[in-house]
Motif scaffolding. Structure first.
Motif, PDB file in Angstrom:
ATOM      1  N   VAL A   1      70.896  36.803  42.805  1.00 14.94           N
ATOM      2  CA  VAL A   1      71.573  35.749  43.566  1.00 14.94           C
ATOM      3  C   VAL A   1      71.509  35.993  45.073  1.00 14.94           C
ATOM      4  O   VAL A   1      71.212  35.079  45.846  1.00 14.94           O
ATOM      5  N   PHE A   2      71.808  37.206  45.493  1.00  9.47           N
ATOM      6  CA  PHE A   2      71.830  37.520  46.928  1.00  9.47           C
ATOM      7  C   PHE A   2      70.580  38.302  47.354  1.00  9.47           C
ATOM      8  O   PHE A   2      70.526  38.821  48.469  1.00  9.47           O
TER       9      PHE A   2
ATOM     10  N   PHE B   1      60.486  33.135  53.125  1.00  8.92           N
ATOM     11  CA  PHE B   1      61.581  34.101  53.233  1.00  8.92           C
ATOM     12  C   PHE B   1      61.188  35.375  52.508  1.00  8.92           C
ATOM     13  O   PHE B   1      60.958  35.372  51.295  1.00  8.92           O
ATOM     14  N   ASP B   2      61.100  36.458  53.264  1.00  8.45           N
ATOM     15  CA  ASP B   2      60.704  37.743  52.693  1.00  8.45           C
ATOM     16  C   ASP B   2      61.883  38.715  52.806  1.00  8.45           C
ATOM     17  O   ASP B   2      62.188  39.204  53.891  1.00  8.45           O
TER      18      ASP B   2
ATOM     19  N   LEU C   1      72.625  32.455  54.020  1.00 11.81           N
ATOM     20  CA  LEU C   1      72.232  32.947  55.334  1.00 11.81           C
ATOM     21  C   LEU C   1      71.670  34.358  55.180  1.00 11.81           C
ATOM     22  O   LEU C   1      72.031  35.076  54.245  1.00 11.81           O
ATOM     23  N   ALA C   2      70.812  34.728  56.104  1.00 12.35           N
ATOM     24  CA  ALA C   2      70.287  36.097  56.129  1.00 12.35           C
ATOM     25  C   ALA C   2      69.995  36.478  57.573  1.00 12.35           C
ATOM     26  O   ALA C   2      70.041  35.622  58.471  1.00 12.35           O
ATOM     27  N   THR C   3      69.754  37.749  57.789  1.00  7.55           N
ATOM     28  CA  THR C   3      69.450  38.264  59.125  1.00  7.55           C
ATOM     29  C   THR C   3      68.101  38.964  59.077  1.00  7.55           C
ATOM     30  O   THR C   3      67.936  39.929  58.337  1.00  7.55           O
ATOM     31  N   LEU C   4      67.147  38.435  59.832  1.00  5.54           N
ATOM     32  CA  LEU C   4      65.844  39.099  59.904  1.00  5.54           C
ATOM     33  C   LEU C   4      65.919  40.234  60.913  1.00  5.54           C
ATOM     34  O   LEU C   4      66.617  40.136  61.929  1.00  5.54           O
TER      35      LEU C   4
ATOM     36  N   ASP D   1      67.904  27.102  49.234  1.00  3.98           N
ATOM     37  CA  ASP D   1      68.696  27.371  48.038  1.00  3.98           C
ATOM     38  C   ASP D   1      67.907  28.180  47.010  1.00  3.98           C
ATOM     39  O   ASP D   1      68.483  28.989  46.276  1.00  3.98           O
ATOM     40  N   ASP D   2      66.584  27.980  46.973  1.00  2.70           N
ATOM     41  CA  ASP D   2      65.769  28.761  46.031  1.00  2.70           C
ATOM     42  C   ASP D   2      65.286  30.083  46.637  1.00  2.70           C
ATOM     43  O   ASP D   2      64.501  30.807  46.021  1.00  2.70           O
ATOM     44  N   ALA D   3      65.761  30.383  47.850  1.00  3.06           N
ATOM     45  CA  ALA D   3      65.490  31.668  48.515  1.00  3.06           C
ATOM     46  C   ALA D   3      64.003  31.933  48.757  1.00  3.06           C
ATOM     47  O   ALA D   3      63.580  33.080  48.866  1.00  3.06           O
TER      48      ALA D   3
END
Lengths: 334, 334
Positions: free
Chosen positions: A322-323, A66-67, A3-6, A20-22
């Protein structure tokens, strides 16, 4: 699940599920507009988010690129940030610098402090300092985000409450540490906004890299492109995250969304900077300086200065971050 | 304008506007569902809330009866809780108990610590302790809730950032204070959930009771119905709230919704307990005990025990509780 927060105009940003590959992400808005909302209702939100992640990974949802540069901290603000001290070699190395009173090494119960959680720093936002003479240091740490924890939990309850894992840079103004600790009220001015990596992940999704309530991955720290360290966060962590949560909840419950830090990652060794490509090194500059004092009689590695660049990230077996990376310039307050 | 938060199934409760006589209230849901939301957008929310308050006070809206027993803390959880120490006579009286290292009285810069803000206690919720031998104390304090504050603000900017005022009980486990401070990382286990009064008020609506960045009202503390103290919060406050905000923002900005405590209210005098009806007394038991030690050679007033009841509230000129009462029983953890 990642998960991430834009970043957005809203103070809590916008929650996205990351592939999964970001490389791709998709808004989680229909499940939870922001991460704290998902943590407040995790039993319902987590399966829905996992489902969305599965669809994204299967290509059933195209998503958007995803940036990491567009991300905020996963929790741009949180209700609690508690930083523990899990690595004894860190304490051992910096104890004299910190003016700590603990005559014996704190190996029985982990030290911890209450950190500021009202406005965390985005992974690529500048580190803004009020002046350039405060001995700015970075401290690479593993952190977990918990669900609700009752007062006096068992280790099992504590471990089961770990919802998400990532890494952070516990930015420290070393020159103010002694002041803070000598006044007797603990860290305050010495700990400005903490920075977090772009992505948080469930422990399960980390596979064998997450076991025994520890992250078993090297965390790499580079200053101006030079490798300062890549200690393994699974090595030398005397107190694991279950221990830290149990200790944090000794006299109080913890609310969902509590962030617990494992303390500056530190592996025992007798290296000094510069290190070789396969060296271990340090996750903070204060430790490097202490090792230099012991070996050469004086510290050689300077603290961070305005204009410096600091990059931190946990490195997977495939050599990728990883993150995602924290990558920050040091800037002076206008 | 008076605001309060009713308990609900949501962790942030439900924001209500309270009538000036504190007998009625009306949901502020159409403006902001909860107080943090209003603070995030204060420029838009405040005039709308003021308008709603005016309609409620004029009888244009009937509203519902306001029952303080149904309230949560105004912010049931907050992104930041910083407790300062504005009253030098408090520091002077308890310094020896706290094992503080400050050889000189801290009269140049206020001490402050980062408190836990993830789950505050409702005004009438029990104080739950893990055991009955931790020297439970209450500390009556004035607090302000701020808007956003930039790093290194002027006193004027700091003062203008004060959005709301109320009182709190900074619950302390005295037996753990020394431990916390001696480990060098500051208050942690000694500071379980802080309790807040039911109502927050804008400084303007307090009239002459709010001036010079201080609340000029007595704050009454009763234990099991016995008056322990009613020190005036405007007396002996060496550092005012502008000073405390300036100090808190010395190396970092503060986000909207930051709560700043003025420290345990304390007036210089040579009384001991019991006090007369017009006595001043103490806002915490530790101070009463120190005064007893000085006068009688030993402390006589016990700390709070399971089964005790502690009531705290600021008293207006009409003798009524300005922000509503905190009224709590001490209970043992199940």
């Amino acid at each position: 699940m990642k998960l991430a927060t834009l970043r957005s105009s809203r103070p809590d940003g916008q929650l996205v599920v990351v592939s999964d590959d970001a490389t791709r992400c998709v808004s989680a808005g229909r499940i939870a507009p922001y991460l704290q909302g998902a943590l407040d209702d995790w039993e319902a939100a987590a399966p829905a988010l996992e489902d969305l992640a599965a669809q994204l990974d299967a290509g059933a949802i195209a998503g958007q690129p995803f940036d990491p540069a567009m991300t905020h901290a996963p929790l741009p603000r949180a209700y609690q940030w508690i930083d523990g001290s899990g690595y004894l070699s860190h304490l051992e190395r910096v104890r004299s610098l910190k003016g700590s009173k603990d005559a014996e090494l704190q190996s029985v119960r982990p030290l911890m402090y209450q950190g500021a959680s009202d406005s965390f720093s985005a992974p690529t936002a500048p580190i803004v300092v009020p002046s350039d003479d405060l001995a700015l240091d970075s401290e690479a740490e593993v952190v977990v985000i918990t669900g609700p924890v009752p007062m006096r939990p068992s280790r099992e309850t504590a471990s089961a409450a770990i919802r998400l894992v990532t890494v952070c840079n516990d930015v420290s103004l070393r020159k103010l540490v002694l002041d803070d600790l000598q006044n007797g009220f603990g860290f305050f001015h010495a700990k400005p906004a903490t920075t977090f990596a772009p992505i948080v992940q469930t422990p399960e999704s980390l596979g064998s890299a997450w076991r025994d309530n520890r992250l078993h991955l090297p965390v790499r720290v580079e200053v101006n492109g030079t490798l300062y360290g890549q200690p393994n966060a699974g090595v030398g962590m005397h107190f694991d995250f279950a221990d830290l949560i149990v200790e944090a909840a000794r006299t109080r419950k913890l609310a969902a969304g509590t962030i617990i830090g494992g303390g500056t990652i530190s592996n025992p060794h007798d290296e000094t900077l510069p290190i070789k490509r396969d060296g271990i090194g340090f996750a903070c500059i204060a430790e490097a300086r202490t090792a230099e004092k012991a070996k050469y009689g004086r510290a050689r590695t300077p603290f961070l200065k305005v204009g410096d660049r600091i990059a931190i990230g946990a490195i997977g077996e495939d050599g990728r971050s990883v993150f995602g990376q924290m990558d920050q310039n040091v800037e002076l307050l206008d």
